[in-house]
Design an enzyme around this catalytic site. Structure first.
Site, PDB file in Angstrom:
ATOM      1  N   TYR A  14      -1.511   1.327   5.459  1.00 41.71           N
ATOM      2  CA  TYR A  14      -1.792   2.441   4.544  1.00 41.71           C
ATOM      3  C   TYR A  14      -0.459   2.880   3.949  1.00 41.71           C
ATOM      4  O   TYR A  14       0.306   3.633   4.553  1.00 41.71           O
ATOM      5  CB  TYR A  14      -2.465   3.596   5.297  1.00 41.71           C
ATOM      6  CG  TYR A  14      -2.690   4.839   4.475  1.00 41.71           C
ATOM      7  CD1 TYR A  14      -3.128   4.760   3.159  1.00 41.71           C
ATOM      8  CD2 TYR A  14      -2.478   6.102   5.016  1.00 41.71           C
ATOM      9  CE1 TYR A  14      -3.337   5.897   2.404  1.00 41.71           C
ATOM     10  CE2 TYR A  14      -2.686   7.251   4.277  1.00 41.71           C
ATOM     11  CZ  TYR A  14      -3.114   7.147   2.969  1.00 41.71           C
ATOM     12  OH  TYR A  14      -3.328   8.286   2.221  1.00 41.71           O
ATOM     13  N   ASP A  17      -4.908   0.073   1.853  1.00 45.12           N
ATOM     14  CA  ASP A  17      -4.650   0.905   0.680  1.00 45.12           C
ATOM     15  C   ASP A  17      -3.171   0.782   0.345  1.00 45.12           C
ATOM     16  O   ASP A  17      -2.316   1.408   0.959  1.00 45.12           O
ATOM     17  CB  ASP A  17      -5.028   2.356   0.994  1.00 45.12           C
ATOM     18  CG  ASP A  17      -4.856   3.272  -0.201  1.00 45.12           C
ATOM     19  OD1 ASP A  17      -4.410   2.792  -1.264  1.00 45.12           O
ATOM     20  OD2 ASP A  17      -5.154   4.478  -0.072  1.00 45.12           O
ATOM     21  N   HIS A  39     -12.647   6.304  -1.795  1.00 44.99           N
ATOM     22  CA  HIS A  39     -12.463   4.861  -1.944  1.00 44.99           C
ATOM     23  C   HIS A  39     -13.761   4.148  -1.568  1.00 44.99           C
ATOM     24  O   HIS A  39     -14.636   4.727  -0.914  1.00 44.99           O
ATOM     25  CB  HIS A  39     -11.348   4.349  -1.020  1.00 44.99           C
ATOM     26  CG  HIS A  39      -9.989   4.847  -1.380  1.00 44.99           C
ATOM     27  ND1 HIS A  39      -8.987   4.025  -1.849  1.00 44.99           N
ATOM     28  CD2 HIS A  39      -9.439   6.096  -1.324  1.00 44.99           C
ATOM     29  CE1 HIS A  39      -7.885   4.728  -2.064  1.00 44.99           C
ATOM     30  NE2 HIS A  39      -8.139   5.989  -1.755  1.00 44.99           N
TER      31      HIS A  39
END
Length: 569
Positions: free
Chosen positions: A143, A184, A306
């Site tokens: 992330y 991400d 998301h």
């Protein structure tokens, strides 16, 4: 074999249990980002999901912030698992994967800081190729930080994190292992991956330049500059190569438009698909060419800002016999080695209480009996019978004392509740004087339920039967006159409506004005507040209530905007 990545935006915020959610995603390995859970907040339903084994990385700086987790089916158990990218958080005894690359460009404090926010978990798996041979596969669930434009230190933090990520990924490749970097990435690569790429900041983002050099030449964007002198860029080091990974989605669908994985929930942009692609699965070149079968962006999966992205592979996974040490099943609070705090708050039945008291009584009686002479000792059956009777009597006494205490507390509570509290409306009611004279004792009662004013006039006290008839008639006339005055005043009170608490609050606290109609659709606007740091932070404004979208989309919001403090009230 199916592998999925998803920024879940809070793993504890899921409206369905994780078992049902994971089964619906239909993946062997599920990599989640932004779990927003720290070690002290991790509960058993989140850590232990039936049919899955999980591996978490927690933020050590802030509570409820960042965090990643990898859930593997019990048929896809990894052989090793490690938290972080630098190796600072894992020792060899815990089953580390190793291969950290050249870290001479990073200071010790910098490495510790980059791994302190819980942004990476690496699991080492084994797959079987077409020839039946086993090969290693390292999955880096990451992330990446967001670059705050108002905080220069966070911008540099993100670039250094990307440099460490590339250092570790390329080191694992050199160890003869296949590598997947997924999660991400918090940046868009090409203009095709953004709903509105025609602004100046988009074309100059360093994170886009990093991603461009990280991918192999066939995936690169020719509009972005090439990295020639590595010393000019903080997101690469002199030891990294670049060009070793493939964007799996663009490899499968190079020209697909409006393929986004992130939308703003504040503006409702998902309804108009006004978003960007921030979530990737980047695979090394040989792995992509030999095993990648398909990929899909799962736009119908809701629950976050998301959506998941999943790939399907042709190679089967080889499961390990037992879970690595990092698995949540090995944590003391979930492994049964430590008593849980919840056990201290469980309700105990009367029978269990009596049995525990009996056990204590037995122990105490045995101790006392051992000190008595032989002629004074009772038999075991007599001693046990006596102990049980004493325990039962003690339990009954405690229960009766507790009942009496509860009754006393209930009476006190009833007394307190019986005292009526003044209504808020009393503070907004105008007090009036009573025109009744001393010769007439009249009480005006006001009920809260009906709001009506009741009058009750006492009888006029006759001074004496010995008074003359003239004085008595004069008093009767005065009493009738006063009664008429009271009745007329009461009638006047009854014509006035009792003000409600809503009216009182409206007079005391004036809210925002009525929303105006937007210019484009002639529909009521929506009230919003500026949250971004700056001179306008906290100011309210009206804007079109429709979701954000392209300017040529008639269903998207129009450009209506109006500050509340500049409107006429």
């Amino acid at each position: 074999m199916k592998i999925l990545t998803w920024n879940i935006n809070g793993i504890r915020a899921s409206k369905v249990n994780l078992k049902t959610l994971f089964d619906s995603l239909d993946a062997d390995i599920i990599c989640l980002q932004e779990t927003k859970v720290t070690r002290d907040q991790l509960d058993e339903p989140t850590a232990i999901v039936d049919g899955y084994n999980s591996y978490f990385s927690f933020s050590r700086k802030r509570s409820g912030y960042s965090g990643v987790a990898t859930f593997c089916k019990d048929s896809s158990i990894p052989f090793c698992a490690e938290e972080g990218l630098s190796g600072c958080l894992t020792t060899k005894a815990e089953g580390s994967i190793g291969h950290y690359g050249h870290q001479s460009c990073f200071s010790a404090d910098e490495l510790e800081s980059l791994d302190a926010e819980g942004r990476a978990v690496i699991t080492q798996h084994k797959i079987r190729d077409k020839n039946g041979e086993e090969r290693n596969l390292a999955i880096i669930n990451v992330y990446c930080p967001r670059a705050d434009p108002d905080k220069q230190e966070r911008h540099l933090y993100k670039l250094r994190f990307l440099a460490l990520l590339q250092t570790r990924a390329e080191a694992l490749l050199e160890s003869a292992s296949h590598v997947l970097v997924l999660g991400d990435i918090n940046t868009t690569h090409k203009s095709l991956d953004h709903c509105d790429p025609n602004h100046e900041e988009f074309t100059k983002k360093p994170s886009r330049i990093w991603l461009n050099q990280f991918l192999w030449p066939a995936n690169r964007d020719p509009e972005l500059p090439e990295v020639v002198d590595k010393e000019d860029y903080p997101f690469v080091t002199t030891h990294t190569k670049g060009g070793l990974f493939i964007d799996t989605f663009r490899h499968l669908y190079p020209d697909q438009q409006e393929a986004y994985t992130n939308w703003s929930t504040v503006t409702g942009a998902r309804e108009t698909n006004y978003g960007k692609r921030l979530d990737y699965i980047l695979a090394d070149i040989p792995f992509t060419k030999n095993y990648l079968a398909d990929g899909v962006i799962m736009v119908l999966v809701e629950g976050s800002d998301h959506c998941p992205y999943k790939i399907e592979l042709t190679c089967p996974v080889v499961s390990a016999l037992k879970c690595p040490q990092l698995c949540t099943k090995h944590m003391p609070e979930f492994a049964g080695k430590q008593q849980k705090l919840s056990s201290f708050f469980q309700k105990i039945s009367k029978e269990e209480k009596v049995d525990s008291i009996i056990d204590l009584s037995d122990k105490s009686n045995n101790t006392l009996r051992s000190k008595l002479p032989d002629e004074l000792k009772m038999s075991d059956s007599q001693d046990l019978h006596l102990a049980k009777n004493n325990a039962k009597n003690l339990a009954k006494k405690r229960e009766s004392d507790l009942s009496a205490e509860l009754v006393t507390k209930k009476k006190k509570l009833d007394t307190k509740l019986g005292q009526k509290q003044s209504s808020l409306i009393n503070f907004f009611t105008k007090k009036t004087s009573n025109p009744i004279t001393s010769s007439t004792s009249e009480t005006i009662l006001k009920t809260e339920d009906t709001g009506k004013i009741l009058t009750e006039t006492d009888e006029i006290l006759s001074s004496s039967q010995e008074s003359s008839s003239s004085i008595q008639s004069e008093n009767d006339l005065n009493g009738d006159k006063e009664k008429n005055e009271v009745k007329s005043e009461t009638k006047e009170f009854q014509t006035v409506n009792k003000p409600t608490s809503l009216d009182a609050w409206k007079k005391l606290l004036k809210g925002p004005p009525q929303p105006p109609l937007c210019k484009g659709h002639k529909e009521p606007c929506v009230l919003r507040v500026v949250k971004k740091t700056g001179p306008n932070k906290g100011r309210q404004f009206f804007t079109c209530a429709r979701p954000e979208g392209q300017k040529n989309n008639p269903e998207a919001r129009c450009d209506c905007f109006l500050w509340v403090d500049k409107m006429k009230r």
